[in-house]
Enzyme design. Structure first.
Site, mmCIF file in Angstrom:
data_model
loop_
_atom_site.group_PDB
_atom_site.id
_atom_site.type_symbol
_atom_site.label_atom_id
_atom_site.label_comp_id
_atom_site.label_asym_id
_atom_site.label_seq_id
_atom_site.Cartn_x
_atom_site.Cartn_y
_atom_site.Cartn_z
ATOM 1 N N LYS A 87 0.748 -1.364 0.291
ATOM 2 C CA LYS A 87 0.153 0.171 -0.175
ATOM 3 C C LYS A 87 0.881 1.140 -0.112
ATOM 4 O O LYS A 87 0.393 2.264 -0.310
ATOM 5 C CB LYS A 87 -0.851 0.009 0.982
ATOM 6 C CG LYS A 87 -1.970 -0.980 0.906
ATOM 7 C CD LYS A 87 -3.209 -1.034 1.928
ATOM 8 C CE LYS A 87 -4.232 -1.935 1.705
ATOM 9 N NZ LYS A 87 -3.925 -3.359 1.767
HETATM 10 C C1 LIG Z 1 -4.500 -4.419 1.005
HETATM 11 C C2 LIG Z 1 -3.800 -5.715 0.824
HETATM 12 C C3 LIG Z 1 -4.177 -6.707 -0.130
HETATM 13 C C4 LIG Z 1 -5.586 -6.460 -1.042
HETATM 14 O O1 LIG Z 1 -5.497 -5.514 -1.982
HETATM 15 P P1 LIG Z 1 -6.595 -5.156 -2.874
HETATM 16 O O2 LIG Z 1 -6.285 -4.085 -3.484
HETATM 17 O O3 LIG Z 1 -7.425 -4.640 -1.827
HETATM 18 O O4 LIG Z 1 -7.124 -6.321 -3.602
HETATM 19 C C5 LIG Z 1 -3.340 -7.820 -0.035
HETATM 20 N N1 LIG Z 1 -2.571 -7.799 0.819
HETATM 21 C C6 LIG Z 1 -1.868 -7.194 1.315
HETATM 22 C C7 LIG Z 1 -0.840 -7.325 2.561
HETATM 23 C C8 LIG Z 1 -2.715 -5.772 1.628
HETATM 24 O O5 LIG Z 1 -2.556 -4.857 2.460
#
Ligand SMILES: *Cc1c(COP(=O)(O)O)cnc(C)c1O
Length: 479
Positions: A120
């Site tokens: 993120k």
């Molecule tokens: C947010 C997140 C996801 C999922 O991603 P999306 O964009 O919501 O599909 C997967 N793995 C981790 C570690 C995350 O923080």
């Protein structure tokens, strides 16, 4: 480039520019913003971008891609924002998203070496710089109010810390995050970051955010905003690493590769869809879910079914524990030939009444795979343990639980014809308990994270009630 809502009628002239939607969440009609069209990347451009990435780096590649979608920030400023965001200091390596070769035809793309050790950061770090730029230009400020059970909140705080014009009020369930996650968030000492530990569960935090946002006078007066994953700027930032992964894995544009993506709210893999629509030679987009298999069910059957809280499981890949996929509407809009009225009927009244819709009998559903390249699979706790163990035994490195979900599904669905790139979305240290369960050993801690649990914490504990949080926001704004 102009943007429209996924629920806009074909006749609607309503279009917005990038900086207008940057600080907005949902469109007023409840839809999500998408560009009017996807810019097409020619063979020559993709070759030029290869050179750009190899000789000038990720930040310059990001500028090239973003500038196709952003025409209301001067090019020199946009380039400077990219250069300031994607640095080796912040992301740990000059490649920013290095590929790790696992075996013949299989790679892992490292997206988790930013400040909070989850992917993120890739989008949120850019968002922080875009917000600061745009707020300064408007002479405005913004109070970001959020609810987190882990990754999103810390990524948002590390992106917004010390930024002019922005305060972050982040609620989290008191005592329910892992010690590592608490240490990451609560050790921030920046004056514009407010950690609020709510005496309740994650749903209580979300209810507080909703209650504050539904008070429209309060929301307007205190400029309450969010940074959730439906923000188009976040999705756009993620498009860049599909190009960077492809460029690293291939020598010429004649090659096609597939991507496997640990998925929850469908933001990450939707960015892959955008890259593919731009012409990046992606064979398949592999959607991997955990036991919360809303998306896998759709891609297998054509039925989209929102889960109730009793059917939403707490798993060992918790960042994928979702009851509905908030970005999914974007893909459905494209799948249905950009028919905004139909999307509005499906996701608006339809979903709120029945909690489901069924496209299985619609000939367009078959195109999800045949035309758009989507395939899917799911993985369970036992699968995660087995995949983490097999990766450690055969290759000598440790992957996190979310990446394990994607690797498991990738191994089932990969074909000899196309190399597969698995996106690594977090480092194993964030989910150490499951790693210990799988391997009987702790994952290693990246430099700079030793002993963070012992740092002084800046957090206030509050009742599960919106009023004291509103009072805090008003007090800190001083108006
Ligand atoms: C947010 C997140 C996801 C999922 O991603 P999306 O964009 O919501 O599909 C997967 N793995 C981790 C570690 C995350 O923080």
């Amino acid at each position: 480039m102009k943007y429209l809502s996924t629920r806009a009628a074909a006749s609607s002239p309503e279009r917005k520019r990038f900086c207008e939607i940057l600080l907005e969440g949902l469109a007023p009609d409840g839809g999500l913003y998408l560009p009017e069209s996807y810019p097409q990347v020619s063979d020559d451009t993709l070759n030029r971008w290869r050179t750009v990435y190899h000789s000038q780096g990720y930040a310059e590649l990001a500028f090239e891609i973003l500038s196709l979608y952003i025409d209301d920030i001067p090019a020199a400023d946009l380039r400077a924002l990219c250069a300031k965001t994607y640095t080796a200091e912040v992301f740990g390596t000059g490649e920013i998203v290095p590929l790790r070769h696992v075996e013949e035809g299989l790679w892992i793309e490292a997206l988790s070496n930013g400040p909070t050790l989850a992917f993120k950061d890739m989008a949120m770090q850019l968002l922080g710089n875009l917000f600061e730029f745009e707020l300064a230009r408007r002479g405005e400020e913004l109070n970001i109010l959020g609810a987190t059970s882990g990754d999103t909140g810390s990524a948002a705080e590390y992106a917004m810390r010390g930024k002019q014009g922005v305060r972050v009020f982040m609620t989290s369930p008191h005592g329910r995050m892992s010690p590592f996650q608490q240490a990451q968030m609560f050790s921030l000492q920046d004056a514009n970051i407010y950690n609020i530990a709510v005496e309740g569960v994650f749903d209580d935090c979300q209810d507080i955010v909703k209650a504050v946002s539904n008070d429209l006078d309060f929301k307007r007066k205190y400029k309450i905003g969010t940074v959730n994953s439906i923000n188009w700027a976040r999705l756009l930032a993620q498009v860049v690493y599909y190009f960077a992964g492809y460029i690293q894995a291939t020598e010429s544009n004649a090659e096609q590769v597939s991507f496997a993506v640990p998925s929850g709210n469908f933001g990450n893999v939707c960015a892959g869809h955008v890259a593919r629509m731009m012409g990046l030679p992606i064979a398949q987009l592999v959607v991997a879910t955990n036991e919360n298999d809303v998306l896998d069910e759709f891609f297998r059957t054509g039925i989209y079914r929102v889960r109730g809280s009793a059917d939403t499981f707490e798993t060992s890949s918790p960042s994928m524990d979702i009851s509905k996929a908030s970005n999914f509407e974007r893909f459905v809009f494209d799948l249905l030939g950009r028919d905004g009225e139909r999307v509005k009927a499906l996701f608006g009244e339809g979903l709120s009444k029945t909690g489901r819709f069924d496209l299985s009998a619609d000939p367009l559903f078959a195109q999800a795979a045949s035309r758009y390249g989507f395939v899917s699979g799911k993985s369970t706790h036992a699968d995660r343990l087995a995949t983490i163990r097999a990766t450690w035994e055969q290759h000598g490195f440790i992957i996190d639980t979310h990446t394990a979900d994607a690797l498991k599904v990738a191994q089932e669905l990969r074909t000899p014809a196309h190399p597969m790139i698995v996106l690594e979305t977090a480092l194993p240290i964030k989910f150490a308990a499951t790693i210990v369960e799988a391997l009987g050993r702790e994952p290693e801690r990246p430099a700079g994270f030793e002993g963070i649990e012992a740092l002084p914490k800046r957090v206030q504990v509050m009742a599960a009630d919106a009023d004291p949080i509103k009072a805090l926001i008003a007090r800190e704004c001083g108006y």
